[in-house]
Design a protein around this motif. Structure first.
Motif, PDB file in Angstrom:
ATOM      1  N   GLN A 257      15.633  53.115  27.970  1.00  9.06           N
ATOM      2  CA  GLN A 257      14.245  52.967  27.813  1.00  9.06           C
ATOM      3  C   GLN A 257      13.624  53.616  26.617  1.00  9.06           C
ATOM      4  O   GLN A 257      14.304  54.595  26.306  1.00  9.06           O
TER       5      GLN A 257
ATOM      6  N   GLU B 151       2.106  61.073  32.509  1.00 11.72           N
ATOM      7  CA  GLU B 151       2.818  60.241  33.055  1.00 11.72           C
ATOM      8  C   GLU B 151       4.225  60.044  32.403  1.00 11.72           C
ATOM      9  O   GLU B 151       5.286  60.019  33.382  1.00 11.72           O
ATOM     10  N   GLU B 152       4.379  59.784  31.245  1.00 13.60           N
ATOM     11  CA  GLU B 152       5.575  59.640  30.506  1.00 13.60           C
ATOM     12  C   GLU B 152       6.267  60.976  30.538  1.00 13.60           C
ATOM     13  O   GLU B 152       7.538  60.511  30.665  1.00 13.60           O
TER      14      GLU B 152
ATOM     15  N   LEU C 200       3.093  63.316  24.234  1.00  8.48           N
ATOM     16  CA  LEU C 200       3.200  62.033  25.126  1.00  8.48           C
ATOM     17  C   LEU C 200       2.200  62.205  26.227  1.00  8.48           C
ATOM     18  O   LEU C 200       1.525  63.278  26.463  1.00  8.48           O
ATOM     19  N   HIS C 201       2.009  61.097  26.977  1.00  9.02           N
ATOM     20  CA  HIS C 201       1.078  61.022  28.028  1.00  9.02           C
ATOM     21  C   HIS C 201       1.689  61.803  29.382  1.00  9.02           C
ATOM     22  O   HIS C 201       3.000  61.875  29.263  1.00  9.02           O
TER      23      HIS C 201
ATOM     24  N   PHE D 244      10.217  55.217  24.333  1.00  4.96           N
ATOM     25  CA  PHE D 244       8.877  55.805  24.371  1.00  4.96           C
ATOM     26  C   PHE D 244       8.686  56.018  22.991  1.00  4.96           C
ATOM     27  O   PHE D 244       9.133  56.253  21.972  1.00  4.96           O
TER      28      PHE D 244
ATOM     29  N   LYS E 140       7.823  61.188  34.085  1.00  2.00           N
ATOM     30  CA  LYS E 140       8.958  60.169  34.107  1.00  2.00           C
ATOM     31  C   LYS E 140      10.218  60.728  33.227  1.00  2.00           C
ATOM     32  O   LYS E 140      11.293  60.811  33.955  1.00  2.00           O
ATOM     33  N   LEU E 141       9.732  61.234  32.076  1.00  5.24           N
ATOM     34  CA  LEU E 141      11.035  61.816  31.288  1.00  5.24           C
ATOM     35  C   LEU E 141      11.706  63.062  32.031  1.00  5.24           C
ATOM     36  O   LEU E 141      13.032  63.317  31.949  1.00  5.24           O
TER      37      LEU E 141
END
Length: 157
Positions: free
Chosen positions: A27, A94-95, A91-92, A29, A98-99
């Motif tokens: 993925q 949420e990102e 980064l946001h 980003f 996730k990371l």
């Protein structure tokens, strides 16, 4: 049938081509960078290397480590330029969550893929990746060579 919009990047500053050879990219980003003035000048001159870089997550923040931004000779005299300093990524939340989950629980690695301009701001594309074994790399090379050979044959006809 609806087509998915692809994000159009601005001019590319630097790419990490070795990443595609060494990792399976799961993925991607997009992250902003916190830069100093001399770093922006050297990016405008195209003097950045991502080959040795990687991304680390500490205290719920992402940092770019190991990249080299070569300072220009016209850099200010009162600033001591550190070409390999750790740079914060934007980064946001949420990102980032996730990371964090992927790197801690699933064993993924975060690597920089390319650095580019978007609306006057430097952006970094990072990839969530798993490392390749030697046999995976050989299989990729073999597949790429067979595809090239097929293209040559089709072009000759």
């Amino acid at each position: 049938m609806t087509k998915k919009k692809e994000t159009s990047h601005g001019p590319v500053i630097a790419q990490n081509r070795k990443a595609w050879h060494d990792y399976f990219i799961e993925q991607k980003f997009e992250a902003g960078l916190v830069l100093q003035g001399w770093e922006v000048k050297c990016l405008r001159a195209g003097r950045a290397q991502l080959k040795e870089g990687y991304v680390v997550i500490e205290h719920n923040e992402a940092f770019l480590v190991g990249t080299h931004f070569s300072p220009l000779t016209s850099t200010s005299t009162h600033i001591k330029a550190n070409p390999t300093r750790t740079r914060k990524l934007l980064l946001h939340r949420e990102e980032l969550n996730k990371l964090i989950g992927a790197t801690e629980r699933k064993g993924y690695t975060l690597i920089p893929l390319q650095l580019y301009w978007q609306r006057g701001r430097a952006k970094l594309e990072i990839g969530l990746a798993k490392g390749k074994q030697a046999h995976d790399k050989r299989a990729d090379i073999k597949k790429r060579e067979s595809d090239r050979e097929m293209q040559r044959v089709l072009k000759a006809r």
